[in-house]
Design an enzyme around this catalytic site. Structure first.
Site, PDB file in Angstrom:
ATOM      1  N   CYS A 240       0.762  -1.237   0.000  1.00  0.00           N
ATOM      2  CA  CYS A 240       0.000   0.000   0.000  1.00  0.00           C
ATOM      3  C   CYS A 240       0.800   1.299   0.000  1.00  0.00           C
ATOM      4  O   CYS A 240       0.712   2.104  -0.931  1.00  0.00           O
ATOM      5  CB  CYS A 240      -0.818  -0.071   1.267  1.00  0.00           C
ATOM      6  SG  CYS A 240      -2.275   0.814   1.157  1.00  0.00           S
TER       7      CYS A 240
ATOM      8  N   HIS B 240      -2.556   6.991   3.939  1.00  0.00           N
ATOM      9  CA  HIS B 240      -1.522   5.985   4.201  1.00  0.00           C
ATOM     10  C   HIS B 240      -0.121   6.336   3.720  1.00  0.00           C
ATOM     11  O   HIS B 240       0.671   5.444   3.426  1.00  0.00           O
ATOM     12  CB  HIS B 240      -1.952   4.616   3.626  1.00  0.00           C
ATOM     13  CG  HIS B 240      -1.360   3.467   4.398  1.00  0.00           C
ATOM     14  ND1 HIS B 240      -1.542   2.152   4.042  1.00  0.00           N
ATOM     15  CD2 HIS B 240      -0.582   3.447   5.512  1.00  0.00           C
ATOM     16  CE1 HIS B 240      -0.900   1.379   4.895  1.00  0.00           C
ATOM     17  NE2 HIS B 240      -0.316   2.148   5.798  1.00  0.00           N
TER      18      HIS B 240
HETATM   19  C1  LIG Z   1       2.631  -8.868   9.219  1.00  0.00           C
HETATM   20  C2  LIG Z   1       3.209  -7.548   9.707  1.00  0.00           C
HETATM   21  C3  LIG Z   1       2.116  -6.694  10.318  1.00  0.00           C
HETATM   22  C4  LIG Z   1       1.120  -6.246   9.228  1.00  0.00           C
HETATM   23  C5  LIG Z   1       1.830  -5.495   8.101  1.00  0.00           C
HETATM   24  C6  LIG Z   1       0.839  -5.021   7.027  1.00  0.00           C
HETATM   25  C7  LIG Z   1      -0.413  -4.594   7.374  1.00  0.00           C
HETATM   26  C8  LIG Z   1      -1.309  -4.127   6.411  1.00  0.00           C
HETATM   27  C9  LIG Z   1      -0.917  -4.080   5.116  1.00  0.00           C
HETATM   28  O1  LIG Z   1      -1.833  -3.691   4.175  1.00  0.00           O
HETATM   29  S1  LIG Z   1      -1.665  -2.490   3.160  1.00  0.00           S
HETATM   30  O2  LIG Z   1      -1.813  -1.321   3.982  1.00  0.00           O
HETATM   31  O3  LIG Z   1      -0.365  -2.576   2.507  1.00  0.00           O
HETATM   32  O4  LIG Z   1      -2.733  -2.616   2.193  1.00  0.00           O
HETATM   33  C10 LIG Z   1       0.351  -4.497   4.762  1.00  0.00           C
HETATM   34  C11 LIG Z   1       1.235  -4.957   5.718  1.00  0.00           C
HETATM   35  C12 LIG Z   1       2.601  -5.375   5.271  1.00  0.00           C
HETATM   36  C13 LIG Z   1       3.574  -5.582   6.385  1.00  0.00           C
HETATM   37  C14 LIG Z   1       2.906  -6.363   7.512  1.00  0.00           C
HETATM   38  C15 LIG Z   1       3.898  -6.754   8.607  1.00  0.00           C
HETATM   39  C16 LIG Z   1       5.090  -7.597   8.243  1.00  0.00           C
HETATM   40  C17 LIG Z   1       5.561  -8.147   9.612  1.00  0.00           C
HETATM   41  C18 LIG Z   1       4.424  -7.862  10.595  1.00  0.00           C
HETATM   42  O5  LIG Z   1       4.225  -8.950  11.451  1.00  0.00           O
HETATM   43 CA   LIG Z   2      -3.531  -2.150   0.038  1.00  0.00          CA
END
Ligand SMILES: C[C@]12CC[C@@H]3c4ccc(OS(=O)(=O)O)cc4CC[C@H]3[C@@H]1CC[C@@H]2O
Ligand SMILES: [Ca+2]
Length: 555
Positions: free
Chosen positions: A68, A129
């Site tokens: 994201c 974001h």
């Molecule tokens: C697994 C993680 C915590 C969650 C992190 C994550 C959360 C939401 C996302 O969605 S978006 O905003 O990109 O659409 C993406 C992520 C990517 C990284 C995730 C982290 C990696 C290690 C942590 O335990």
């Molecule tokens: Ca996303």
């Protein structure tokens, strides 16, 4: 002969025609296999499908990176996120707390800024974001209003499972390693020391007991505080710089965003406008308003997707009602592919579909980077046209600049290309001969569509280690990670020709592809040329220091 004043007016009329309103619709985590117009037979997306029918459908529309924060930074600036420091070198590739200090640097120019400077009214509704603050909670240095948006209504960070009571957590792995394992270790140590002392085998100073017990209590307290306060501290709705709902409520969220967006359109019927409607759906925590709940054939995910489609319809209706449809370019996309690892402990699938493509969110197999891309501009773009050439979400920046008559910034590299010639059918080939696919800050793969050839070569320098092996994602870590033991490096790189093997099933070898070495050599040279253009000393906006929660930045 036309009167002179009419002749003088013509260029102005033409400029008005070529300076359209712009509505950008971005879904969160929607897969290319989700909309009906990309082949889905059971999810109902009549409004997104309408855009495909009335506009141009891009079938090889790509995000530069499948997460994201960096994907959105690239979308808004037309630049690979490594150029702006918006690409992480650690496991965490996105902002997780509103009170962190990283974000899109003020030196970056967004399409909103360009269009605002050309007289457009600009608004962001929905998810941002890409950061809020730098040093203190009044600087708002990364906020949408500092990046060319004149109004903002939405969430500054991201919708997460932790924002919805009962929807689970994305931090389960972090909890295991930072809370449960240390607590168990401390507990066992305390018990063993107690036993040894009791048996008179070792002289353990009481201070050590107290220290270990205090450490365990501190970890437990921090954990409980996290559980108690994460939601109110991160899941709130903002209007411009103010928090207006804390925590935000889900049942009327989509309706609220749609109302905000349509009111903005209504207020700007006489001025060119840019509306960026950035949906919270279909990211987890999944949500839908009562009218959509339990209506789809795909559970909570389908309900959320169908409500988002309804919202698209409301925007198109507003444009029709106000007589603006012919003067408005509407674009629909997703920030990256569907999150295939999103399966609840009860086995409910909460992630979408990437159609026939391999992988998904957080990896650069086609399923992670190939997204829906629809562009409608009645009277200008041919309805029903399909463009199979490689295009990028970064192309939106130069496309909008050209439409608004804004010169591109000359002091930086813009990686996107103006899409209009391709969309208008004036040229048949994409201007992207090479595209680079990033996993966080790591150059993961290169794509080459050579001139005078139908081949689409894709070379991977590394691929994620799917877990369990043989599955289509990284279920152990919830998202695929980009380095260390989480990837397999390839030397020579893993080579595919997507024009023959779009599902990336069979890597080519010198035996199956006579041009194997020549192709890889050309791609390596292009990758090196590209790397040479990326500055080495850009501030890393996703460093641990910038990702951490900073109480003094908390709104
Ligand atoms: C697994 C993680 C915590 C969650 C992190 C994550 C959360 C939401 C996302 O969605 S978006 O905003 O990109 O659409 C993406 C992520 C990517 C990284 C995730 C982290 C990696 C290690 C942590 O335990
Ligand atoms: Ca996303």
């Amino acid at each position: 002969m036309a009167p002179l004043f009419l002749l003088l007016l013509l260029p102005a009329l033409d400029a008005a025609r070529t300076k359209p309103n712009v509505v950008l619709l971005m879904a969160d985590d929607l897969g290319i296999g989700d909309p009906g117009c990309y082949g889905n037979k059971t999810l109902r997306t009549p409004n997104i499908d309408r855009l495909a029918r009335e506009g141009v459908k891009l079938t090889q529309h790509l995000v530069p990176t499948p997460l994201c924060t960096p994907s959105r930074a690239a979308f808004m600036t037309g630049r690979y996120p490594v150029r702006s420091g918006m690409a992480s070198r650690s496991q965490v590739g996105v902002f997780l707390f509103t009170a962190c200090s990283g974000g899109l640097p003020s030196s970056e120019v967004t399409f909103a800024q360009l269009l605002k400077d050309r007289g457009y009214s600009t608004a962001l509704v929905g998810k941002w974001h890409v950061g809020v603050h730098c040093h203190n909670k009044t600087d708002f240095c990364h906020h949408p209003l500092r990046h060319g948006f004149e109004s903002f209504y939405g969430i500054s960070t991201t919708n997460m499972r932790d924002c919805k009571p009962g929807a689970g957590t994305v931090f389960s792995r972090a909890f295991r390693w930072l809370v449960f394992v240390p607590l168990q270790a401390l507990g066992v140590t305390l018990l063993m020391l107690g036993a040894l002392r009791f048996l008179g085998l070792v002289l353990v100073p009481p201070a050590l007991f107290i220290l270990l017990a205090l450490l365990a209590a501190a970890i437990l307290l921090l954990f409980l505080a996290f559980l108690r306060y994460f939601r109110p501290l991160n899941c709130f709705l903002m209007r411009n710089f103010d928090v207006v709902q804390r925590p935000f409520t889900y049942h009327n969220l989509t309706q609220g965003l749609v109302d905000e967006a349509t009111q903005f359109i209504q207020r700007n019927t006489q001025t060119p406008f840019l509306l960026f409607l950035s949906f919270l759906q279909v990211h987890t925590a999944l949500f839908s308003s009562p009218a959509f709940t339990n209506r789809s054939h795909h559970g909570a995910y389908g309900d959320a997707a169908e409500e988002m489609d309804w919202a698209v319809g409301r925007i198109l209706d507003a444009l029709d009602r106000l007589g603006l449809a012919n003067d408005t370019l509407v674009y629909f996309t997703s920030d990256h592919g569907a999150h295939v690892e999103e399966v609840t402990p009860r086995g409910e699938v909460h992630g979408g579909s990437n159609g026939m493509f391999r992988g998904g969110k957080a990896n650069t197999w086609e399923g992670g980077i190939r997204v829906p891309g629809l562009v409608r501009w009645p009277g200008v773009l041919r309805p029903g046209l399909e463009v199979d050439e490689p295009t990028s979400t970064m192309d939106v920046f130069p496309t909008l600049a050209a439409l608004a008559g804004a010169p591109l910034p000359r002091d930086r590299i813009i990686d996107g290309r103006d899409l209009m010639p391709l969309l208008r059918g004036e040229i048949a080939r994409s201007e992207h001969e090479f595209l680079f696919h990033y996993c966080n800050s790591y150059l993961n793969a290169v794509r080459w569509h050579p001139k005078n050839s139908t081949s689409i070569w894709k070379a991977f320098y590394f691929t994620p280690n799917f877990s369990p092996p043989g599955s289509n994602g990284c279920h152990d870590t919830h998202v695929c990670l980009c380095h260390g033991r989480h990837v397999t490096r390839h030397d020579p790189p893993l080579l595919f020709d997507l024009s023959r093997d779009p599902r990336e099933l069979t890597p080519l070898t010198p035996a199956t592809e006579p041009r194997f070495h020549a192709v890889l050599r050309a791609m390596a040279q292009a990758a090196q040329r590209h790397k040479d253009t990326v500055p080495r000393h850009v501030t890393n906006q996703l460093s641990m220091g910038h990702l951490l929660w900073k109480p003094w930045l908390q709104l």
